[in-house]
Design an enzyme around this catalytic site. Structure first.
Site, short mmCIF file in Angstrom:
data_model
loop_
_atom_site.label_atom_id
_atom_site.label_comp_id
_atom_site.label_asym_id
_atom_site.label_seq_id
_atom_site.Cartn_x
_atom_site.Cartn_y
_atom_site.Cartn_z
N PHE A 188 64.82 48.37 43.25
CA PHE A 188 65.28 49.62 42.63
C PHE A 188 64.58 49.78 41.28
CE2 PHE A 188 68.21 52.40 40.35
CZ PHE A 188 68.35 53.40 41.28
N ASP B 110 70.66 41.34 41.99
CA ASP B 110 71.28 42.65 41.83
C ASP B 110 72.12 42.90 43.10
OD1 ASP B 110 71.93 45.35 41.82
OD2 ASP B 110 70.06 45.96 40.84
N TYR C 194 80.45 51.76 41.08
CA TYR C 194 80.73 53.09 41.64
C TYR C 194 80.35 53.25 43.10
CZ TYR C 194 75.92 53.46 39.81
OH TYR C 194 74.61 53.22 39.49
N LYS C 195 79.76 52.20 43.71
CA LYS C 195 79.35 52.33 45.11
C LYS C 195 80.50 51.84 46.01
CE LYS C 195 74.50 51.60 43.86
NZ LYS C 195 73.93 52.92 44.14
N ARG D 231 69.43 58.51 54.30
CA ARG D 231 70.29 57.32 54.22
C ARG D 231 71.72 57.68 54.62
NH1 ARG D 231 70.25 54.24 48.53
NH2 ARG D 231 71.38 56.13 47.99
C1 LIG Z 1 69.89 48.25 43.29
C2 LIG Z 1 70.37 49.11 42.17
N1 LIG Z 1 70.44 48.62 40.93
C3 LIG Z 1 70.88 49.39 39.90
C4 LIG Z 1 71.27 50.69 40.11
C5 LIG Z 1 71.73 51.62 39.03
O1 LIG Z 1 72.08 51.04 37.85
P1 LIG Z 1 72.88 51.88 36.75
O2 LIG Z 1 74.33 51.78 37.12
O3 LIG Z 1 72.55 51.19 35.49
O4 LIG Z 1 72.44 53.30 36.82
C6 LIG Z 1 71.23 51.22 41.39
C7 LIG Z 1 71.67 52.63 41.61
O5 LIG Z 1 71.68 53.17 42.64
C8 LIG Z 1 70.76 50.42 42.43
O6 LIG Z 1 70.69 50.93 43.67
#
Ligand SMILES: Cc1ncc(COP(=O)(O)O)c(C=O)c1O
Length: 432
Positions: free
Chosen positions: A129, A209, A234-235, A391
């Protein structure tokens, strides 16, 4: 043969079906985007309202003590720990995933500077990402500017593609390995324990991550010997738009250094207002500034909606249903929409996938953006990732087997009639 009736039967037999009632889900919507923003738990509405009206409204500043606002990052962290296989004192909820990545990458580099001062490489994947890569680049630039003029080794980011290149790059002994466990585009899953063991054998530290993993599949960060991890609230944790993220730091690394965003809430005694920074013991030093209480309260409601599955098999049951939903979706799309320009862009092996399925759209479908817009207009909400990925995320807490059937029914109608090919569906929105 799969029919709507067989899907109805699967819903009737689903041990997690009762969890759907926890959520507010609008009439006529099939929500397949919990991998981007989880649905609203009803309890979030009552709890945030209570926090607004009574804790903030009546309690005012007293609520920092009376309502235990100050300990929310740790309390919520301990709940997240249950979902990711960490100890209760190894996780805090705080800041965003991006900010937490900066903290852990910096801390991990400091550990390695002491152990292996000659090492300077952060190894990651080109398909990671972007925020992970951007944060690593930002940290590297910062460190490089400090080292200008006579530095022994300037840090660098090395990006690879595919497991073969990853193996080769691991053998070159990077300082750190930064990987996203479930890829945001394809949903492909890394073998956390296997990769961590290989990296450790080379003396590297690993940062995971878990944005697309926490709450989606069972995780065992300690069993896998992970060093650091971050992830989104938030996911699949249903914490609400922009919910606080989390950070995991293995106990063995917690007291070695402190991270550079050394704000007062990560101080050992914030209310002594000491001009000198002294880090809090344990993972508390990964906190920085004042916690966003309303968002924390919503996140805790979201987490509780996932933990409510514990009585019915917990993450193992969630994973089992997620695999069934994904398999059902793939077989229905491939049988009912065959020859219409969609091809599977996720691993076919269900165990190699997270809780999402991606399909690539060919040129005939104009790359698929308008198709996704048309699906959303018909009430089937997934999302689009450029240049051509559709997706679909499956959150077993609220997605039914009949939702999958109905979504594919609508998809096949749109493809057959080409009703997606209308000017308004081609107009690009800011968020896809
Ligand atoms: C793998 C991954 N890392 C990080 C993030 C986003 O990070 P942040 O909450 O800092 O915007 C996402 C967002 O979709 C993501 O898919």
């Amino acid at each position: 043969m799969i029919t709507r009736a067989s899907c109805l039967a699967q819903d009737a037999a689903d041990p997690l079906a009762f969890l759907r009632a926890q959520f507010h889900l609008p009439e006529g919507i099939i929500y397949l985007d919990g991998n981007s923003l989880g649905a609203l738990p009803r309890s979030a509405v009552t709890r945030v309202t209570e926090t607004l009206q009574h804790q903030w409204g009546d309690g005012l500043v007293r609520s920092w003590n009376d309502a235990h606002w100050m300990t929310l990052p740790e309390r919520i962290g301990a709940k997240i720990a249950r979902l990711i296989g960490a100890g209760a004192k190894e996780v805090v909820a705080t800041d965003s995933t991006s900010v937490n990545l900066f903290k852990v990458l910096a801390a991990a580099l400091r550990i390695q500077a002491e152990r292996h001062p000659e090492r300077s490489v952060i190894l990651s994947e080109r398909g990671n990402f972007p925020t992970d890569l951007y944060v690593a680049q930002g940290l590297i630039d910062l460190l490089a500017s400090r080292l200008e003029g006579g530095a022994e080794s300037t840090p660098s980011l090395v990006l690879v593609e595919g497991s073969e290149e990853l193996e080769t790059a691991l053998a070159a002994r990077p300082a750190l390995v930064l990987l996203t466990h479930v890829n945001y585009r394809s949903g492909a899953v890394h073998d956390m324990a296997g990769v961590t063991a290989k990296a450790h054998a080379q003396g590297s530290l690993v940062v995971w991550d878990l944005a697309h993993s926490a709450g989606a599949l069972p995780l065992a960060v300690n069993e896998a010997q992970a060093d650091f991890a971050v992830g989104c609230g938030y996911k699949y944790l249903n914490g609400g738009p922009g919910a606080p993220a989390f950070v995991f730091v293995a106990e063995r690394h917690q007291e070695r250094f402190w991270q550079p965003l050394s704000g007062w809430i990560g101080h050992a005694a914030p209310f002594e207002f000491d001009p000198q920074y002294r880090p809090a013991g344990g993972v508390g030093r990964y906190l920085c500034g004042t916690p966003p209480i309303l968002s924390m309260v919503a996140l805790e409601a979201g987490l509780d909606s996932v933990l409510a599955a514990e009585a019915s098999g917990g993450m193992a049951a969630i994973r089992a249903k997620s695999l069934q939903l994904g398999e059902l979706f793939i077989s229905l799309v491939e049988s009912r929409c065959s020859g219409r320009g969609l091809s599977l862009a996720s691993p076919r092996d269900p165990l190699a996938r997270g809780s999402q399925v991606s399909f690539a759209a060919d040129a005939e479908l104009g790359g698929g953006y308008a198709l996704m817009r048309a699906l959303i207009a018909r009430g089937v909400i997934g999302d689009f990732r450029a240049p051509n990925l559709l997706r679909f995320g499956f959150t077993p807490l609220y997605t039914r087997f009949t939702d999958v059937w109905d979504a594919v029914q609508i998809l096949s109608e749109l493809l057959e009639t080409r009703a997606w090919d209308r000017i308004e569906y081609h107009e690009k929105a800011a968020v896809t």
